[in-house]
Scaffold this motif. Structure first.
Motif, PDB file in Angstrom:
ATOM      1  N   PRO A  87     -10.581   9.000  -1.000  1.00 25.13           N
ATOM      2  CA  PRO A  87     -10.098   7.608  -1.017  1.00 25.13           C
ATOM      3  C   PRO A  87      -8.595   7.477  -1.250  1.00 25.13           C
ATOM      4  N   ASN A  88      -8.021   8.367  -2.073  1.00 23.60           N
ATOM      5  CA  ASN A  88      -6.579   8.250  -2.341  1.00 23.60           C
ATOM      6  C   ASN A  88      -5.745   8.562  -1.102  1.00 23.60           C
ATOM      7  N   VAL A  89      -6.226   9.515  -0.253  1.00 23.49           N
ATOM      8  CA  VAL A  89      -5.515   9.828   0.985  1.00 23.49           C
ATOM      9  C   VAL A  89      -5.548   8.627   1.912  1.00 23.49           C
ATOM     10  N   PHE A  90      -6.722   8.010   2.054  1.00 27.53           N
ATOM     11  CA  PHE A  90      -6.796   6.848   2.931  1.00 27.53           C
ATOM     12  C   PHE A  90      -5.947   5.710   2.392  1.00 27.53           C
ATOM     13  N   GLN A  91      -5.953   5.482   1.080  1.00 27.15           N
ATOM     14  CA  GLN A  91      -5.175   4.385   0.525  1.00 27.15           C
ATOM     15  C   GLN A  91      -3.683   4.594   0.756  1.00 27.15           C
ATOM     16  N   ASN A  92      -3.228   5.849   0.629  1.00 26.48           N
ATOM     17  CA  ASN A  92      -1.825   6.152   0.928  1.00 26.48           C
ATOM     18  C   ASN A  92      -1.502   5.829   2.393  1.00 26.48           C
ATOM     19  N   TYR A  93      -2.392   6.286   3.275  1.00 27.61           N
ATOM     20  CA  TYR A  93      -2.198   6.035   4.711  1.00 27.61           C
ATOM     21  C   TYR A  93      -2.212   4.531   4.999  1.00 27.61           C
ATOM     22  N   TYR A  94      -3.175   3.822   4.444  1.00 23.29           N
ATOM     23  CA  TYR A  94      -3.350   2.398   4.726  1.00 23.29           C
ATOM     24  C   TYR A  94      -2.149   1.586   4.228  1.00 23.29           C
ATOM     25  N   THR A  95      -1.602   2.002   3.084  1.00 22.02           N
ATOM     26  CA  THR A  95      -0.438   1.308   2.527  1.00 22.02           C
ATOM     27  C   THR A  95       0.788   1.484   3.417  1.00 22.02           C
ATOM     28  N   VAL A  96       1.039   2.710   3.867  1.00 24.59           N
ATOM     29  CA  VAL A  96       2.216   2.915   4.718  1.00 24.59           C
ATOM     30  C   VAL A  96       1.966   2.430   6.142  1.00 24.59           C
ATOM     31  N   ASN A  97       0.697   2.371   6.553  1.00 27.85           N
ATOM     32  CA  ASN A  97       0.382   1.813   7.862  1.00 27.85           C
ATOM     33  C   ASN A  97       0.898   0.383   7.973  1.00 27.85           C
ATOM     34  N   HIS A  98       0.887  -0.348   6.869  1.00 27.25           N
ATOM     35  CA  HIS A  98       1.415  -1.717   6.808  1.00 27.25           C
ATOM     36  C   HIS A  98       2.823  -1.743   6.227  1.00 27.25           C
ATOM     37  N   MET A  99       3.427  -0.582   6.047  1.00 28.92           N
ATOM     38  CA  MET A  99       4.792  -0.420   5.559  1.00 28.92           C
ATOM     39  C   MET A  99       5.022  -1.151   4.241  1.00 28.92           C
ATOM     40  N   LEU A 100       4.126  -0.845   3.270  1.00 27.79           N
ATOM     41  CA  LEU A 100       4.235  -1.275   1.881  1.00 27.79           C
ATOM     42  C   LEU A 100       4.242  -2.792   1.716  1.00 27.79           C
ATOM     43  N   ARG A 101       3.585  -3.460   2.640  1.00 29.92           N
ATOM     44  CA  ARG A 101       3.483  -4.918   2.512  1.00 29.92           C
ATOM     45  C   ARG A 101       2.522  -5.277   1.382  1.00 29.92           C
ATOM     46  N   ASP A 102       2.859  -6.317   0.625  1.00 34.16           N
ATOM     47  CA  ASP A 102       1.986  -6.789  -0.447  1.00 34.16           C
ATOM     48  C   ASP A 102       0.794  -7.537   0.140  1.00 34.16           C
ATOM     49  N   GLY A 103      -0.239  -7.683  -0.652  1.00 33.67           N
ATOM     50  CA  GLY A 103      -1.381  -8.492  -0.262  1.00 33.67           C
ATOM     51  C   GLY A 103      -2.147  -7.950   0.917  1.00 33.67           C
ATOM     52  N   LEU A 104      -2.355  -6.620   0.957  1.00 36.32           N
ATOM     53  CA  LEU A 104      -3.089  -6.034   2.079  1.00 36.32           C
ATOM     54  C   LEU A 104      -4.550  -6.469   2.053  1.00 36.32           C
ATOM     55  N   PRO A 105      -5.133  -6.738   3.218  1.00 32.27           N
ATOM     56  CA  PRO A 105      -6.555  -7.083   3.258  1.00 32.27           C
ATOM     57  C   PRO A 105      -7.406  -5.882   2.880  1.00 32.27           C
ATOM     58  N   TYR A 106      -8.584  -6.155   2.340  1.00 33.17           N
ATOM     59  CA  TYR A 106      -9.505  -5.076   1.972  1.00 33.17           C
ATOM     60  C   TYR A 106      -9.941  -4.327   3.230  1.00 33.17           C
ATOM     61  N   CYS A 107      -9.994  -3.019   3.129  1.00 36.45           N
ATOM     62  CA  CYS A 107     -10.405  -2.182   4.258  1.00 36.45           C
ATOM     63  C   CYS A 107     -11.717  -1.500   3.898  1.00 36.45           C
ATOM     64  N   GLY A 108     -12.830  -2.021   4.442  1.00 37.25           N
ATOM     65  CA  GLY A 108     -14.152  -1.477   4.156  1.00 37.25           C
ATOM     66  C   GLY A 108     -14.472  -0.264   5.009  1.00 37.25           C
ATOM     67  N   SER A 109     -15.738   0.116   5.033  1.00 35.07           N
ATOM     68  CA  SER A 109     -16.154   1.349   5.711  1.00 35.07           C
ATOM     69  C   SER A 109     -15.889   1.289   7.219  1.00 35.07           C
ATOM     70  N   LEU A 110     -16.163   0.134   7.856  1.00 35.06           N
ATOM     71  CA  LEU A 110     -15.908   0.029   9.290  1.00 35.06           C
ATOM     72  C   LEU A 110     -14.412   0.105   9.573  1.00 35.06           C
ATOM     73  N   CYS A 111     -13.618  -0.579   8.766  1.00 33.67           N
ATOM     74  CA  CYS A 111     -12.160  -0.544   8.917  1.00 33.67           C
ATOM     75  C   CYS A 111     -11.652   0.889   8.811  1.00 33.67           C
ATOM     76  N   ARG A 112     -12.116   1.620   7.810  1.00 31.74           N
ATOM     77  CA  ARG A 112     -11.683   3.014   7.635  1.00 31.74           C
ATOM     78  C   ARG A 112     -12.103   3.862   8.826  1.00 31.74           C
ATOM     79  N   GLN A 113     -13.308   3.620   9.332  1.00 30.21           N
ATOM     80  CA  GLN A 113     -13.788   4.404  10.462  1.00 30.21           C
ATOM     81  C   GLN A 113     -12.977   4.119  11.725  1.00 30.21           C
ATOM     82  N   VAL A 114     -12.570   2.871  11.911  1.00 31.54           N
ATOM     83  CA  VAL A 114     -11.738   2.527  13.068  1.00 31.54           C
ATOM     84  C   VAL A 114     -10.395   3.250  12.980  1.00 31.54           C
ATOM     85  N   HIS A 115      -9.817   3.292  11.802  1.00 32.11           N
ATOM     86  CA  HIS A 115      -8.563   4.026  11.631  1.00 32.11           C
ATOM     87  C   HIS A 115      -8.760   5.503  11.947  1.00 32.11           C
TER      88      HIS A 115
END
Length: 499
Positions: A413-441
C-alpha cells in the motif's frame, strides 16, 4: 636542468589533478523534459472566472471548483493561475526560469513534448489559428531567451495545430511549415525537411551515439477524425520512416530515445467500464509491435499529453519486460478534460539523468510548484517533489525496475500511495482510490495493448469476486460452526435431564 625539473613537476601536477577530478561525472549527462504549457493569453492572473474563451466553462469547471485544491475564488489574485484553468504567462515564465535556475545551460538538450497553446474554443468569427500560432511562438521565443545555447527538440501537440488535434494525412504541409519556421534555430536541415513533410524528425547525436526520434503521434490519436475515417495504416509515411531510423541505429550499434506528445495505451485516471484509449487501435498495435521488435536499441520513450506522472512497461511475448515509457506531468495545472472527475495537478517540470555512453536513464528528479502557495505569497518557488531512485528504491530506470514498481503497487500500500500522490503531483484533497482504481492504474502501467488491458481488468474483477465469495463462504461456515458449538452444550444438558 631547472627548467626540466619545473616541466616534470608541472606534468606531475597535471596528472594528479586529472586523477583527482571526479570520474563519477564522466559519461553522465542531464536533459529537461517539459510538456503541456497550454499558455492562455486571455488569462490576466487576476482570478479570471472565464478561463480564457469558454472551453473550461463548457467542461463544467468554472464556478464549480469545490473539488479543486485551495478552493480559490474569483476574487483571489491568481498570478500563477488556477486549478480551474490553463497557464498564465507568469506561470509559463516561472517554469522556464526554474529550469534555467536549477541547471543553467549545463544540460545536453531539452525535450519539449508539445501542447503549448491553451485549449480554448474559438471565439465567434475567430478560427483560432492565429491564436494557436501566437501562443506557440511566445513559448518558443521564451525558451530561446533562457536557453540560447542549448539544443531544444520540440514535437507537435494536438493544441499546436488548428483545428485542434486534426493532423490530416493528405495535406500536412501548411501547419508544419509554419512551425518549422518557428523552430528552425533548433532543427538541422535534414530534420527540418522531414518535419515539413509530416511533423516528425530525427536528431543523430554522433558524440552520444544517440538517435532522438521525434514522432508526430497526433496522426494516431483517437480524436483525430482525419485518420480515423481513413484506412491508411501509415499516415504521413511516419511508420516506414520510423522503422528505417530504428534499423539504422541497430546497424550502427547506437541507441534511441523516442519522444512524442500523445502516448500509446490507456489513460490511468479513467475508471469507467469503457477505457479511454490514446491511440486508435490499429496504430496502437503497430506502435507496440515496432517497440517490441527494436527494444534492443530503444533506451527510452518520453511522452506528455496525459498531464499525469506515470509510466508504462512493455513486455515481449514471453512476458519479459523489455522497454518502458515515462509520462511527464504538465506545466498547466488544469485537468486535461479527457474524462470527468480526473482532477488537476500542480505544475511540473522534469530533469532526467542519463549515461551519455549508452543512453541508459539513471534517474530523474521531478520538480513542482505548489500553486496555492505561489498565489498566496506572490512568487513561484519550484521544489523537488521526488527522485525516482529514492522514492521507489530502485537502482535506475529500466524495464525490470518499473515492472517491479508496478507489481508492488498491488501488494504494498505504501508504494501505491507514493505513486498515486505523485501521479497527481502532490495535489491536496486527492480522491479515494479503491481496489478498482488501483487495478486500473496497474493495468494501464503494464498493458498497452487494449485487449490485454481488458483481460487484466476482467481477471482482477473475477479474482475480487472469487475472493468475496470465498470470504462469504468462510464467514458462513464459521458462523455455522459457532452455532453448532453453542447448540452442543444445550443438547448435552437436555440429554442429561431426560436421563
Amino acid at each position: 636542468m631547472a627548467l626540466l625539473r619545473l616541466a616534470t613537476t608541472l606534468l606531475g601536477l597535471v596528472v594528479i589533478i586529472c586523477h583527482l577530478t571526479p570520474t563519477a561525472r564522466a559519461g553522465i549527462g542531464y536533459f529537461w523534459h517539459v510538456t503541456d504549457f497550454h499558455y492562455d493569453a486571455n488569462l490576466t492572473g487576476a482570478g479570471d472566472g472565464s478561463c480564457g474563451n469558454g472551453l473550461n466553462k463548457k467542461n463544467g469547471l468554472v464556478g464549480n471548483n469545490n473539488n479543486q485544491q485551495g478552493h480559490q475564488n474569483q476574487h483571489v489574485v491568481e498570478r500563477f493561475g488556477s486549478y480551474r484553468c490553463d497557464s498564465t504567462w507568469q506561470l509559463v515564465v516561472s517554469a522556464v526560469q526554474a529550469m534555467k535556475s536549477i541547471t543553467g545551460e549545463d544540460i545536453e538538450f531539452l525535450l519539449w513534448t508539445g501542447d503549448s497553446a491553451a485549449r480554448w474554443m474559438a471565439a465567434p468569427g475567430d478560427d483560432g489559428k492565429s491564436r494557436v500560432h501566437d501562443a506557440v511562438s511566445a513559448v518558443s521565443l521564451l525558451i530561446r531567451r533562457y536557453f540560447p545555447g542549448t539544443a531544444v527538440y520540440p514535437v507537435v501537440g494536438g493544441a499546436d495545430v488548428w483545428p485542434r488535434g486534426q493532423t490530416s494525412f493528405g495535406n500536412t504541409a501548411q501547419p508544419y511549415h509554419e512551425l518549422a519556421n518557428l523552430w528552425r534555430v533548433w532543427l538541422p536541415p535534414e530534420a527540418e525537411a522531414t518535419f515539413k513533410k509530416g511533423g516528425y524528425y530525427v536528431i543523430e547525436q554522433a558524440r552520444l551515439q544517440l538517435h532522438l526520434i521525434a514522432l508526430n503521434t497526433n496522426y494516431y490519436s483517437e480524436v483525430n477524425h482525419a485518420t480515423a475515417e481513413n484506412d491508411d495504416m501509415d499516415p504521413g509515411g511516419q511508420f516506414a520512416w520510423f522503422e528505417s531510423i530504428l534499423l539504422k541505429a541497430r546497424r550502427r550499434r547506437g541507441t534511441v530515445y523516442i519522444f512524442g506528445h500523445v502516448p500509446p495505451g490507456i489513460y490511468e485516471r479513467h475508471y469507467s467500464r469503457q477505457a479511454l484509449h490514446w491511440f486508435q487501435d490499429r496504430f496502437n498495435r503497430k506502435y507496440l509491435n515496432m517497440v517490441q521488435s527494436y527494444s534492443d536499441v530503444i533506451a527510452g520513450q518520453f511522452f506528455g499529453h496525459a498531464h499525469t506522472d506515470s509510466f508504462r512497461v512493455i513486455y515481449d511475448d514471453n512476458g519479459r519486460p523489455i522497454s518502458w515509457i515515462l509520462l511527464a506531468p504538465a506545466v498547466s495545472p488544469r485537468e486535461p478534460g479527457l474524462a470527468e472527475g480526473t482532477g488537476p495537478n500542480n505544475p511540473a517540470i522534469r530533469l532526467i539523468k542519463f549515461n551519455t555512453n549508452d543512453g541508459q536513464v539513471l534517474d530523474y528528479s521531478q520538480y513542482y510548484l505548489n500553486l496555492t502557495e505561489a498565489n498566496a505569497i506572490g512568487r513561484a518557488e519550484w521544489r523537488r517533489a521526488y527522485n525516482f531512485t529514492q522514492l521507489y528504491k530502485m537502482p535506475d530506470v529500466n524495464p525490470i525496475a518499473l515492472h517491479n514498481v508496478a507489481a508492488a503497487m498491488l501488494t504494498h500500500p505504501n508504494v501505491f500511495q507514493n505513486y498515486y500522490t505523485v501521479n497527481h503531483m502532490l495535489r491536496d484533497g486527492l480522491p479515494y482510490c479503491g481496489s478498482l482504481c488501483r487495478q486500473v492504474h496497474f493495468c494501464s502501467a503494464t498493458q498497452i495493448d487494449y485487449a490485454d488491458y481488458d483481460d487484466c481488468i476482467v481477471t482482477a474483477l473475477m479474482a475480487s469476486s472469487r475472493s468475496k465469495a470465498s470470504s462469504w463462504k468462510n464467514h458462513f461456515t464459521s458462523t455455522c460452526w459457532r452455532l453448532i458449538l453453542l447448540v452442543i452444550p444445550f443438547q448435552f444438558v437436555l440429554g442429561n435431564k431426560q436421563l
